[in-house]
Design a protein around this motif. Structure first.
Motif, mmCIF file in Angstrom:
data_model
loop_
_atom_site.group_PDB
_atom_site.id
_atom_site.type_symbol
_atom_site.label_atom_id
_atom_site.label_comp_id
_atom_site.label_asym_id
_atom_site.label_seq_id
_atom_site.Cartn_x
_atom_site.Cartn_y
_atom_site.Cartn_z
ATOM 1 N N TYR A 145 5.771 -7.751 2.982
ATOM 2 C CA TYR A 145 4.864 -7.482 1.866
ATOM 3 C C TYR A 145 5.648 -7.233 0.582
ATOM 4 O O TYR A 145 6.785 -6.774 0.612
ATOM 5 N N ASN A 178 -3.088 -11.158 2.799
ATOM 6 C CA ASN A 178 -3.376 -9.796 3.234
ATOM 7 C C ASN A 178 -3.017 -8.789 2.148
ATOM 8 O O ASN A 178 -2.095 -9.009 1.354
ATOM 9 N N ASN A 191 -5.852 -0.498 4.632
ATOM 10 C CA ASN A 191 -5.249 -1.668 5.276
ATOM 11 C C ASN A 191 -6.367 -2.659 5.642
ATOM 12 O O ASN A 191 -7.549 -2.393 5.453
ATOM 13 N N ASN A 192 -5.961 -3.800 6.171
ATOM 14 C CA ASN A 192 -6.902 -4.814 6.683
ATOM 15 C C ASN A 192 -7.853 -5.342 5.610
ATOM 16 O O ASN A 192 -9.025 -5.594 5.869
ATOM 17 N N LEU A 236 -8.349 -8.396 2.466
ATOM 18 C CA LEU A 236 -7.900 -9.732 2.118
ATOM 19 C C LEU A 236 -7.949 -9.934 0.605
ATOM 20 O O LEU A 236 -8.841 -9.421 -0.066
#
Length: 268
Positions: free
Chosen positions: A188, A206, A219-220, A222
């Motif tokens: 990242y 992500n 988190n998670n 898009l």
């Protein structure tokens, strides 16, 4: 002889009228803030864009992939040519920053600086394409800005090596601090930051939000995350969807997120 001359004059006039007609076969697709309009027309290479000034004169050829009026500034108009980014001079409409970059951020409002990416390496240039920070990083966050605890404008750089921590740098490329990279997020890079949060992205769409201590907050998600006044907007360039979330911080330092809006966007 007179008839032949009239025929020649008539043919010349017809050709001139045809040239004018061809020149007028375009569509107005956007306005600049002060100095003209963006026009487009179909070419042998597909739809291409050009600039028409406020007097109605077409100032560029129709060979730009797109031209962005929203990102016009006194220092440059962001555009794409042959799928590479550069800028046009806002007065002459001629190329200023050459069309050699894969990414160009927004110009710094006070120091005429912009983050750029070339050959998968990030650096900082001026509106005249002078290199201020060498292309020695994997990514540099969107722009330099002022945040709490620092008296100068700063940004967050992601080193080329994926196991190294993030770096807080100033416009002279001096390292002011290191910021812990969370575990399991080696691939990242920092996309944006403010005084509260740091927004991370990867090359697979992500997104992650973390605090300045390296703790993962969200988190998670898009899309590319952009932080703005206790909110974050995730722009998913695959689905052309944006999700805007606001957040509050409780007395114990906990973050609470709420989805405010989901919308579709048109991306050229």
């Amino acid at each position: 002889m007179a008839r032949k001359l009239l025929k020649v004059i008539g043919l010349t006039g017809l050709l001139l009228l045809n040239d004018v007609a061809l020149a007028e076969k375009y569509e107005i697709v956007g306005n600049f803030l002060t100095s003209g309009k963006i026009i487009s027309r179909e070419t042998a290479s597909g739809k291409k864009f050009a600039v028409k000034d406020k007097k109605g004169k077409i100032r560029t050829s129709f060979d730009y992939d797109w031209i962005m009026p929203v990102l016009q500034s006194p220092t440059g108009i962001l555009a794409s040519k042959n799928h590479k980014l550069g800028t046009l001079n806002p007065k002459t409409f001629q190329p200023e920053i050459p069309f050699i970059y894969d990414q160009i951020g927004g110009f710094n409002a006070t120091q005429d600086l912009v983050v750029a990416v070339k050959e998968n390496r990030a650096g900082v240039i001026t509106a005249k394409n002078q290199i201020v920070i060498p292309f020695d990083y994997y990514r540099i966050a969107l722009n330099f800005k002022e945040i709490e605890n620092y008296s100068e404008q700063v940004s967050v750089a992601t080193p080329i090596k994926s196991d190294e921590n993030f770096l807080l740098i100033n416009t002279h490329n001096q390292i002011l601090a290191t910021i812990a990279r969370p575990k399991n997020f080696a691939n990242y890079f920092v996309n944006d930051f403010d005084s509260q949060l740091i927004a991370l992205s990867d090359d697979y769409n992500n997104a992650v939000l973390m605090d300045w201590n390296g703790k993962v907050i969200l988190n998670n998600k898009l899309g590319k995350p952009i932080l703005n006044y206790n909110s974050v907007m995730f722009t998913d360039y695959k689905t052309h969807e944006t999700v805007t979330m606001s957040y509050t911080i409780d007395d114990k330092g906990g973050y609470h997120f709420k989805t405010e809006a989901v919308s579709s966007m048109t991306i050229q």
